[in-house]
Write an enzyme that holds these catalytic residues in place. Structure first.
Site, PDB file in Angstrom:
ATOM      1  N   TYR A 262     -10.824  -3.244   3.674  1.00 34.37           N
ATOM      2  CA  TYR A 262      -9.865  -2.887   4.712  1.00 34.37           C
ATOM      3  C   TYR A 262     -10.673  -2.517   5.952  1.00 34.37           C
ATOM      4  O   TYR A 262     -11.339  -1.488   5.978  1.00 34.37           O
ATOM      5  CB  TYR A 262      -9.032  -1.707   4.203  1.00 34.37           C
ATOM      6  CG  TYR A 262      -7.927  -1.186   5.090  1.00 34.37           C
ATOM      7  CD1 TYR A 262      -7.851  -1.471   6.442  1.00 34.37           C
ATOM      8  CD2 TYR A 262      -6.940  -0.374   4.537  1.00 34.37           C
ATOM      9  CE1 TYR A 262      -6.844  -0.963   7.228  1.00 34.37           C
ATOM     10  CE2 TYR A 262      -5.914   0.147   5.317  1.00 34.37           C
ATOM     11  CZ  TYR A 262      -5.878  -0.147   6.660  1.00 34.37           C
ATOM     12  OH  TYR A 262      -4.881   0.377   7.434  1.00 34.37           O
TER      13      TYR A 262
ATOM     14  N   ASP B 261      -5.620  10.420   9.273  1.00 33.09           N
ATOM     15  CA  ASP B 261      -4.379   9.826   9.751  1.00 33.09           C
ATOM     16  C   ASP B 261      -3.924  10.449  11.055  1.00 33.09           C
ATOM     17  O   ASP B 261      -4.200  11.605  11.340  1.00 33.09           O
ATOM     18  CB  ASP B 261      -3.283   9.985   8.693  1.00 33.09           C
ATOM     19  CG  ASP B 261      -3.485   9.016   7.543  1.00 33.09           C
ATOM     20  OD1 ASP B 261      -3.442   7.799   7.794  1.00 33.09           O
ATOM     21  OD2 ASP B 261      -3.714   9.468   6.412  1.00 33.09           O
TER      22      ASP B 261
ATOM     23  N   GLU C  64       0.855  -1.198   0.000  1.00 29.60           N
ATOM     24  CA  GLU C  64       0.000   0.000   0.000  1.00 29.60           C
ATOM     25  C   GLU C  64       0.879   1.232   0.000  1.00 29.60           C
ATOM     26  O   GLU C  64       1.661   1.448   0.925  1.00 29.60           O
ATOM     27  CB  GLU C  64      -0.922   0.016   1.231  1.00 29.60           C
ATOM     28  CG  GLU C  64      -2.230  -0.702   0.984  1.00 29.60           C
ATOM     29  CD  GLU C  64      -3.229  -0.537   2.141  1.00 29.60           C
ATOM     30  OE1 GLU C  64      -4.205  -1.272   2.144  1.00 29.60           O
ATOM     31  OE2 GLU C  64      -3.007   0.314   3.030  1.00 29.60           O
TER      32      GLU C  64
END
Lengths: 265, 399
Positions: free
Chosen positions: A175, A60, A49
């Site tokens: 995911y 994030d 990734e």
């Protein structure tokens, strides 16, 4: 078809789970991108990734934001990321590569041009963190003819209806974000993860990977028992942060090997 | 004109707005949307909100005819909507009262907010104290340094101010950090966004809570001047005071709506914050809108003398009003805003916020060429006490 389904099939035959490391392209430098990717593969990574740097990575945590900032300081653009994938493909035509990033750099390049460039570079999957399903569906229409997968996130707070909606759109793998928080946080509960993955698997036909908060081999091993893939991000970025540029690919490769061995033991 | 009913149920204003967030936030946003839609139509909520606005905020705020200023310009009459007279000194409190009431009903005991200049942070800390909630305010470390007095005000009100060291260390980074807190603590935390940006329902909700400003003007202007204004002007950073005064005027097609962005050192210099005038569409902070970005889609750093306008995006409804030509957007640079600031101080005895001074400067630019019977209504969105240090520094004075 992308390289992703074949990879999962091969692993399933071997009775192994996929190890998916993440790093930001351009951290520590653009020149070290391909060596880092190669070291990851040598260390035992199955899918790579690649983070596309963005100035405002809202989902994030501080670790990956810092790596994004270092990459931007190095002047790395989405086009640079695509070119790096193309260079990697000259040496490795097997390992799937997934781009993970935010909508704006893609929109700026233009979705069609982005899809075309992904195809010619050899990208296998795209995960746009801040695209809602409707927007991702539009991008997916442009990626699918090139055999590029649309990867999606699901979270502990995703409702059953939402899981169904996303399972219908997802290809490659899903995911699963294993905790409530941002990347690199540390409040993950393995039993809860197992329950959630079972819930997703009732709707999903593609493999389900788990990530956010996997920091050591023991945790990776534990979760490999319930998921099809393990995604490791912040821990790798920390390793890059702690290395000199020259030793960075080798140290990342060694770290990945620790995860690999724990998962396969 | 057909009935204006933006946004659509998914939060779109034409191609703008929407919900561009990570899956981790979707459940929280869905919950907020459902609760807000419920309470928006709840008479008891609206009655309490009106009570709070009257007795706690001090509404309605008056409209003031700036006669000396208008006479000196020799053209149109300038009227000021005095949001500077609200409790805490700006329009920001309208929205924070509304969102705090919603947070209370949703059982959230902790509120978080982002702030640039500190006005929204102060307004959030104020309502947190008023409703007995814990309050954490994220503020870029650069802004913490520039706005020490507001940081202290927030602390006095019981809030914890967290300096944000990432990115450009300003408003947009504070917003990123607040979003991260929200993702992590979503079960007990309500995020009070201070402007008409962010993912749906924020742009709609913040507009609704601030639209009391325009609704008051709709009744006050005929009482004062016998008619509605020719032009309504407001400064635009994220655009909450502008949406507040514009929204009720949208169906009144004869009234021109003019948003004034921060031109900084001049739009041509590249050092500005004029997203609508000089930006291009993109995706940031949960919505599609006009942004200041580079050719690779990275958000660029902005500049304005006014910290409250120093933001690289803008509310998506403004993007729509621009494209649909219902509103016009212009830029006023730092020097023009400062000139308007000093003029209002000297001529009317009102110290305006530097943000509001941008709207005033545009009105002063337009007035001389207009007839004496024409009316410009300026949203004086805040008072300038917070800007003393900035203005003094520009004049070479150490306080």
């Amino acid at each position: 078809m992308s390289r992703i389904p074949a990879t999962f099939e091969r692993l399933a035959h071997a009775g192994r789970k996929a190890l998916i490391p993440f790093f930001s392209v351009g951290d520590p430098s653009l020149a070290l991108c391909v060596p880092t990717m190669q070291a990851m593969v040598s260390g035992g990574a199955d899918i790579l990734e690649l983070g596309v740097p963005f100035s405002d990575p809202m989902a994030d945590g501080p670790t990956i934001q810092r790596s994004s900032e270092r990459a931007l300081k190095n002047g790395v653009s989405l086009l640079d990321v695509l070119n790096a994938v193309a260079r990697f493909r000259q040496t490795d035509d097997q390992t799937p590569v997934v781009l993970m990033g935010y909508a704006n750099p893609i929109e700026r390049m233009g979705r069609e041009r982005f899809a075309d460039q992904c195809a010619s570079a050899g990208v296998d999957g795209v995960l746009v963190v801040d695209y809602p399903p409707d927007e991702a569906r539009e991008l997916g229409k442009l990626l699918r003819p090139h055999g590029i997968d649309s990867i999606f996130l699901l979270s502990p707070t995703s409702t059953d209806a939402r899981i169904k909606e996303i399972a219908a759109l997802a290809s490659g793998y899903i995911y699963y974000v294993s905790l409530r928080g941002v990347t690199g946080a540390s409040n993950m509960d393995p039993q809860e993860v197992a329950r959630q993955i079972a819930r997703i698997k009732t709707a999903a036909t593609v493999p389900v990977g788990v990530g956010f908060g996997i920091r050591d081999g023991a945790t990776a091993r534990l979760l490999a028992g319930v998921a099809d893939a393990i995604v490791v991000g912040s821990r790798i970025v920390e390793e890059i942060e702690a290395s000199t540029a020259d030793e960075s690919p080798a140290r990342v490769g060694a770290l990945i090997n620790i995860f690999r061995q724990a998962m396969d033991a | 004109m057909k009935i204006y009913d933006m946004p659509d149920p998914e939060g779109h204003f034409g191609p703008y707005g929407g919900i561009f967030v990570s899956e981790t936030l979707i459940a929280a946003i869905d919950e907020l949307k459902a609760q807000y839609l419920h309470y928006r139509d709840d008479p008891q909520f609206q009655t309490e909100f009106a009570y709070e606005l009257k007795h706690y905020v001090g509404r309605p705020s008056p409209i003031y005819h700036a006669r000396r200023l208008s006479d000196s310009l020799g053209g149109a009459q300038i009227y000021l909507k005095r949001e500077d007279l609200n409790h805490t000194g700006a329009h920001k409190i309208n929205n924070t009262v509304g969102q705090a009431m919603l947070a209370q009903r949703m059982g959230k005991k902790r509120i978080i907010a982002e702030t640039g200049a500190g006005q929204h942070g102060v307004a959030s800390a104020t309502v947190a104290a008023r409703y007995g909630m814990e309050c954490v305010v994220y503020m870029g470390s650069e802004d913490v340094r520039r706005q020490a007095q507001n940081v202290y005000r927030m602390k006095l009100l019981g809030a914890r101010v967290v300096p944000v060291e990432s990115g450009s260390r300003t408003l947009k980074d504070a917003l990123n950090e607040a979003m991260r807190d929200w993702v992590t603590n979503v079960q007990n935390t309500f995020y009070i966004i201070g402007t008409v940006a962010g993912p749906h329902p924020y742009p709609m909700m913040v507009r609704d809570f601030n639209s009391v400003v325009g609704r008051e003007c709709l009744t006050q202007m005929p009482e004062m001047a016998g008619r509605q204004p020719d032009v309504v002007l407001a400064c635009v950073g994220g655009g909450s005071n502008a949406m507040g005064i514009f929204y009720p005027y949208i169906p009144h097609e004869s009234v021109r709506l003019m948003g004034v962005e921060a031109g900084g050192e001049g739009v041509a210099s590249g050092h500005h914050a004029a997203s609508l005038v000089a930006g291009s569409p993109g995706v940031l902070h949960g919505n599609r809108t006009y942004l200041l970005q580079d050719s690779n889609g990275q958000i660029i750093e902005t500049h304005s003398i006014s910290a409250g306008l120093d933001y690289p995006g803008v509310g998506p409804e403004h993007a729509w009003l621009k494209d649909s030509h219902r509103a016009e957007y212009v830029a006023i640079n730092d020097d023009e805003a400062l000139h308007a600031f000093h003029t209002l101080c000297r001529m009317e005895g009102i110290i305006p916020a530097l943000e509001s001074s941008h709207a005033l400067a545009q009105a002063m630019k337009m007035a001389p060429a207009m007839g004496k019977e024409q009316i410009l209504l300026v949203n004086l969105s805040g008072r300038g006490d917070k800007d003393m240090a900035t203005v003094a520094e520009r004049s070479g004075i150490a306080l």
